[in-house]
Design a protein around this motif. Structure first.
Motif, PDB file in Angstrom:
ATOM      1  N   TYR A 161       9.529  -4.288   2.721  1.00 45.43           N
ATOM      2  CA  TYR A 161       9.943  -3.445   3.846  1.00 45.43           C
ATOM      3  C   TYR A 161       9.404  -2.023   3.727  1.00 45.43           C
ATOM      4  O   TYR A 161       9.037  -1.407   4.747  1.00 45.43           O
ATOM      5  CB  TYR A 161      11.467  -3.447   3.983  1.00 45.43           C
ATOM      6  N   LEU A 162       9.333  -1.496   2.524  1.00 45.96           N
ATOM      7  CA  LEU A 162       8.768  -0.157   2.364  1.00 45.96           C
ATOM      8  C   LEU A 162       7.263  -0.162   2.625  1.00 45.96           C
ATOM      9  O   LEU A 162       6.724   0.774   3.227  1.00 45.96           O
ATOM     10  CB  LEU A 162       9.060   0.375   0.964  1.00 45.96           C
ATOM     11  N   ASP A 163       6.580  -1.209   2.182  1.00 45.60           N
ATOM     12  CA  ASP A 163       5.146  -1.343   2.454  1.00 45.60           C
ATOM     13  C   ASP A 163       4.903  -1.429   3.954  1.00 45.60           C
ATOM     14  O   ASP A 163       3.998  -0.779   4.499  1.00 45.60           O
ATOM     15  CB  ASP A 163       4.617  -2.590   1.743  1.00 45.60           C
ATOM     16  N   ASP A 164       5.726  -2.218   4.643  1.00 47.96           N
ATOM     17  CA  ASP A 164       5.591  -2.350   6.090  1.00 47.96           C
ATOM     18  C   ASP A 164       5.880  -1.022   6.787  1.00 47.96           C
ATOM     19  O   ASP A 164       5.156  -0.626   7.714  1.00 47.96           O
ATOM     20  CB  ASP A 164       6.548  -3.434   6.592  1.00 47.96           C
ATOM     21  N   LEU A 165       6.902  -0.320   6.329  1.00 46.41           N
ATOM     22  CA  LEU A 165       7.235   0.990   6.908  1.00 46.41           C
ATOM     23  C   LEU A 165       6.085   1.963   6.749  1.00 46.41           C
ATOM     24  O   LEU A 165       5.692   2.651   7.704  1.00 46.41           O
ATOM     25  CB  LEU A 165       8.497   1.540   6.250  1.00 46.41           C
ATOM     26  N   ASP A 166       5.530   2.046   5.547  1.00 44.78           N
ATOM     27  CA  ASP A 166       4.457   3.013   5.309  1.00 44.78           C
ATOM     28  C   ASP A 166       3.211   2.660   6.112  1.00 44.78           C
ATOM     29  O   ASP A 166       2.531   3.554   6.621  1.00 44.78           O
ATOM     30  CB  ASP A 166       4.121   3.081   3.823  1.00 44.78           C
ATOM     31  N   SER A 167       2.914   1.366   6.239  1.00 47.64           N
ATOM     32  CA  SER A 167       1.747   0.978   7.037  1.00 47.64           C
ATOM     33  C   SER A 167       1.961   1.297   8.508  1.00 47.64           C
ATOM     34  O   SER A 167       1.043   1.762   9.199  1.00 47.64           O
ATOM     35  CB  SER A 167       1.445  -0.519   6.849  1.00 47.64           C
ATOM     36  N   LYS A 168       3.186   1.075   9.004  1.00 47.24           N
ATOM     37  CA  LYS A 168       3.480   1.377  10.407  1.00 47.24           C
ATOM     38  C   LYS A 168       3.419   2.878  10.668  1.00 47.24           C
ATOM     39  O   LYS A 168       2.914   3.329  11.704  1.00 47.24           O
ATOM     40  CB  LYS A 168       4.869   0.840  10.789  1.00 47.24           C
ATOM     41  N   MET A 169       3.928   3.672   9.747  1.00 51.09           N
ATOM     42  CA  MET A 169       3.855   5.118   9.911  1.00 51.09           C
ATOM     43  C   MET A 169       2.411   5.602   9.832  1.00 51.09           C
ATOM     44  O   MET A 169       2.020   6.545  10.527  1.00 51.09           O
ATOM     45  CB  MET A 169       4.716   5.815   8.863  1.00 51.09           C
ATOM     46  N   GLY A 170       1.606   4.964   8.992  1.00 53.10           N
ATOM     47  CA  GLY A 170       0.185   5.309   8.938  1.00 53.10           C
ATOM     48  C   GLY A 170      -0.503   5.013  10.254  1.00 53.10           C
ATOM     49  O   GLY A 170      -1.322   5.809  10.743  1.00 53.10           O
ATOM     50  N   ALA A 171      -0.172   3.866  10.855  1.00 50.39           N
ATOM     51  CA  ALA A 171      -0.748   3.514  12.150  1.00 50.39           C
ATOM     52  C   ALA A 171      -0.271   4.476  13.235  1.00 50.39           C
ATOM     53  O   ALA A 171      -1.049   4.877  14.115  1.00 50.39           O
ATOM     54  CB  ALA A 171      -0.384   2.071  12.504  1.00 50.39           C
ATOM     55  N   ALA A 172       1.003   4.837  13.186  1.00 48.43           N
ATOM     56  CA  ALA A 172       1.538   5.785  14.170  1.00 48.43           C
ATOM     57  C   ALA A 172       0.862   7.145  14.034  1.00 48.43           C
ATOM     58  O   ALA A 172       0.503   7.782  15.034  1.00 48.43           O
ATOM     59  CB  ALA A 172       3.052   5.923  13.993  1.00 48.43           C
ATOM     60  N   ARG A 173       0.686   7.590  12.805  1.00 50.72           N
ATOM     61  CA  ARG A 173       0.027   8.877  12.571  1.00 50.72           C
ATOM     62  C   ARG A 173      -1.399   8.862  13.120  1.00 50.72           C
ATOM     63  O   ARG A 173      -1.865   9.841  13.708  1.00 50.72           O
ATOM     64  CB  ARG A 173       0.024   9.178  11.077  1.00 50.72           C
TER      65      ARG A 173
ATOM     66  N   LEU B  92      -3.858  13.412  -5.426  1.00 50.33           N
ATOM     67  CA  LEU B  92      -3.227  12.117  -5.195  1.00 50.33           C
ATOM     68  C   LEU B  92      -3.269  11.259  -6.451  1.00 50.33           C
ATOM     69  O   LEU B  92      -2.267  10.636  -6.833  1.00 50.33           O
ATOM     70  CB  LEU B  92      -3.932  11.372  -4.048  1.00 50.33           C
ATOM     71  N   TYR B  93      -4.425  11.233  -7.098  1.00 48.37           N
ATOM     72  CA  TYR B  93      -4.569  10.438  -8.307  1.00 48.37           C
ATOM     73  C   TYR B  93      -3.653  10.973  -9.420  1.00 48.37           C
ATOM     74  O   TYR B  93      -3.060  10.197 -10.183  1.00 48.37           O
ATOM     75  CB  TYR B  93      -6.020  10.429  -8.766  1.00 48.37           C
ATOM     76  N   GLY B  94      -3.523  12.278  -9.486  1.00 46.45           N
ATOM     77  CA  GLY B  94      -2.610  12.872 -10.459  1.00 46.45           C
ATOM     78  C   GLY B  94      -1.168  12.478 -10.198  1.00 46.45           C
ATOM     79  O   GLY B  94      -0.400  12.191 -11.133  1.00 46.45           O
ATOM     80  N   ARG B  95      -0.769  12.446  -8.942  1.00 42.80           N
ATOM     81  CA  ARG B  95       0.587  12.013  -8.589  1.00 42.80           C
ATOM     82  C   ARG B  95       0.795  10.545  -8.947  1.00 42.80           C
ATOM     83  O   ARG B  95       1.870  10.148  -9.414  1.00 42.80           O
ATOM     84  CB  ARG B  95       0.849  12.237  -7.107  1.00 42.80           C
ATOM     85  N   LEU B  96      -0.238   9.726  -8.740  1.00 48.97           N
ATOM     86  CA  LEU B  96      -0.145   8.315  -9.112  1.00 48.97           C
ATOM     87  C   LEU B  96       0.090   8.175 -10.609  1.00 48.97           C
ATOM     88  O   LEU B  96       0.950   7.396 -11.058  1.00 48.97           O
ATOM     89  CB  LEU B  96      -1.426   7.582  -8.696  1.00 48.97           C
TER      90      LEU B  96
ATOM     91  N   ILE C 232      -0.712   3.981  -1.585  1.00 56.78           N
ATOM     92  CA  ILE C 232      -0.033   3.614  -2.826  1.00 56.78           C
ATOM     93  C   ILE C 232       0.887   4.739  -3.298  1.00 56.78           C
ATOM     94  O   ILE C 232       2.045   4.497  -3.677  1.00 56.78           O
ATOM     95  CB  ILE C 232      -1.064   3.259  -3.916  1.00 56.78           C
ATOM     96  N   VAL C 233       0.398   5.961  -3.255  1.00 55.07           N
ATOM     97  CA  VAL C 233       1.216   7.095  -3.710  1.00 55.07           C
ATOM     98  C   VAL C 233       2.417   7.277  -2.784  1.00 55.07           C
ATOM     99  O   VAL C 233       3.550   7.514  -3.247  1.00 55.07           O
ATOM    100  CB  VAL C 233       0.365   8.381  -3.781  1.00 55.07           C
ATOM    101  N   SER C 234       2.205   7.157  -1.487  1.00 52.53           N
ATOM    102  CA  SER C 234       3.309   7.261  -0.535  1.00 52.53           C
ATOM    103  C   SER C 234       4.343   6.175  -0.795  1.00 52.53           C
ATOM    104  O   SER C 234       5.560   6.427  -0.760  1.00 52.53           O
ATOM    105  CB  SER C 234       2.778   7.156   0.897  1.00 52.53           C
ATOM    106  N   LEU C 235       3.870   4.966  -1.075  1.00 46.42           N
ATOM    107  CA  LEU C 235       4.782   3.856  -1.348  1.00 46.42           C
ATOM    108  C   LEU C 235       5.559   4.089  -2.643  1.00 46.42           C
ATOM    109  O   LEU C 235       6.755   3.778  -2.724  1.00 46.42           O
ATOM    110  CB  LEU C 235       3.986   2.546  -1.420  1.00 46.42           C
ATOM    111  N   CYS C 236       4.919   4.635  -3.638  1.00 45.17           N
ATOM    112  CA  CYS C 236       5.632   4.987  -4.883  1.00 45.17           C
ATOM    113  C   CYS C 236       6.735   6.010  -4.601  1.00 45.17           C
ATOM    114  O   CYS C 236       7.849   5.911  -5.145  1.00 45.17           O
ATOM    115  CB  CYS C 236       4.659   5.541  -5.918  1.00 45.17           C
ATOM    116  N   ASP C 237       6.434   7.001  -3.780  1.00 45.52           N
ATOM    117  CA  ASP C 237       7.451   7.995  -3.406  1.00 45.52           C
ATOM    118  C   ASP C 237       8.648   7.321  -2.741  1.00 45.52           C
ATOM    119  O   ASP C 237       9.809   7.624  -3.042  1.00 45.52           O
ATOM    120  CB  ASP C 237       6.860   9.032  -2.446  1.00 45.52           C
ATOM    121  N   LEU C 238       8.359   6.400  -1.814  1.00 45.47           N
ATOM    122  CA  LEU C 238       9.428   5.690  -1.109  1.00 45.47           C
ATOM    123  C   LEU C 238      10.247   4.825  -2.062  1.00 45.47           C
ATOM    124  O   LEU C 238      11.475   4.738  -1.937  1.00 45.47           O
ATOM    125  CB  LEU C 238       8.837   4.825   0.004  1.00 45.47           C
ATOM    126  N   CYS C 239       9.575   4.152  -2.996  1.00 48.45           N
ATOM    127  CA  CYS C 239      10.281   3.317  -3.968  1.00 48.45           C
ATOM    128  C   CYS C 239      11.253   4.143  -4.795  1.00 48.45           C
ATOM    129  O   CYS C 239      12.382   3.722  -5.079  1.00 48.45           O
ATOM    130  CB  CYS C 239       9.280   2.618  -4.882  1.00 48.45           C
TER     131      CYS C 239
END
Length: 346
Positions: free
Chosen positions: A275-287, A112-116, A166-173
């Motif tokens: 909106y992407l931050d909110d999406l990723d947090s909601k998906m994290g909660a759903a998961r 994960l850190y490498g991807r960041l 953070i890494v997931s959010l970077c991917d989405l961005c």
């Protein structure tokens, strides 16, 4: 392995198991009777517990963030289960495996850190690149970034959760910038990496996840703003317009005043980041809620982060194998029709 996890508990049973003390409060009833209110946790979740007898004696045996062995009744109170503690003691060294108490990202931390770092390396602006790489490569920050949760309860509330988020959010961005070509990816990635950096100081996560004094009094938006502003000021010649834009990304990423943002997002990249931050947090909660064993009849337990229960889609759909056993073969359909026609003509 623990005798019972939080997710295993069912009402009207008595359990004996070890739990981490996430919160500890001495309270009194309206009649002045003292009792001890606890939040006990393990890697599967958290449960409220109360102790009514010999309160002072038991309270002196342990502190918050200790692991304790409890014997307790599992009770249903206002449609939520809680523990009525009968006996309690602090755990002895060697009695517990710490991995039972701290949920951890399923991802490999170093990967994960490498991807960041790969995301940061693509930031073309030398000013933003220097700012962001200086943060994630700081030896006082990177080890904490690899361990920190993204929240106490709402989303990614586990060791390594902040880095995963953070890494997931970077991917989405990056995906958003490919679709909306007018977006400035450098600003989006800068916001994605730095938006929650204040959580390193807002949350304490050496044992149980809870708020620091600064976290309670200031919150991660203010803490992150101070830290990033200080770092920008330390870079000689850092452009004033970038300073303003980066600070706005940080203070607006919650999107609404009622969610703690001092300002609403007021340029494209700030709006998309929210909106992407909110999406990723909601998906994290759903998961998280879909991955737990709570709930019944094809539905999850209630998620406070999402303010709802979720349908377990895999249980809702009829499995294909079952469909195959109940479907009528084509030849049988023809046979049935022919038989019906013959019956009518006789």
């Amino acid at each position: 392995m623990k005798a019972a996890y939080v997710s295993d508990l069912t009402p009207d049973t008595t359990i004996t198991s070890f739990f981490l003390v996430s919160e500890k409060e001495l309270r009194s009833t309206r009649e002045g009777k003292p009792f001890l209110r606890l939040e006990l946790s393990d890697r599967s979740g958290t449960i409220e517990a109360r102790l009514w007898d010999n309160v002072d004696g038991f309270a002196a045996l342990f502190d918050r963030d200790d692991i304790v062995k409890v014997q307790a009744r599992v009770e249903n109170y206002k449609n939520r289960i809680q523990l009525g503690i009968e006996r309690l003691r602090r755990a002895e060294p060697g009695e517990v495996d710490l991995s039972d108490y701290f949920p951890h990202t399923a991802e490999d931390i170093e990967q994960l850190y490498g991807r960041l770092r790969e995301h940061v390396a693509t930031i073309k602006s030398p000013w933003l690149n220097r700012l962001v790489s200086g943060v994630i490569e700081d030896p006082a920050i990177s080890p904490r970034l690899k361990r920190a949760p993204a929240a106490k309860m709402m989303h990614h509330a586990f060791v390594g959760g902040l880095l995963e988020h953070i890494v997931s959010l970077c991917d989405l961005c990056r995906l958003a910038a490919q679709h909306y070509v007018e977006l400035e990816l450098d600003l989006l990635l800068t916001g994605a990496v730095l938006h929650d950096i204040g959580k390193l100081d807002e949350l304490c996560y050496e044992r149980a996840i809870h708020y620091t004094d600064d976290g309670q009094l200031l919150g991660h938006i203010i803490l992150g703003l101070e830290q990033v502003t200080e770092r920008m000021n330390s870079i000689e010649g850092f452009p004033p317009d970038y300073k303003t834009l980066v600070k706005h990304l940080l203070i607006s990423h919650h999107g609404q005043y009622e969610f703690g943002s001092p300002k609403l997002p007021m340029f494209r990249e700030a709006l998309v980041l929210h909106y992407l931050d909110d999406l990723d947090s909601k998906m994290g909660a759903a998961r998280a809620v879909l991955g737990s064993d709570g709930g019944e009849a094809g539905w999850t337990a209630f998620s406070s982060a999402l303010n709802r229960r979720l349908l377990r889609l895999d249980q809702f759909r009829v499995p294909q194998a079952e469909k195959a056993t109940t479907a009528v073969p084509e030849n049988d359909e023809k046979l049935g029709t022919e038989t019906l026609l013959k019956t009518k003509t006789v």
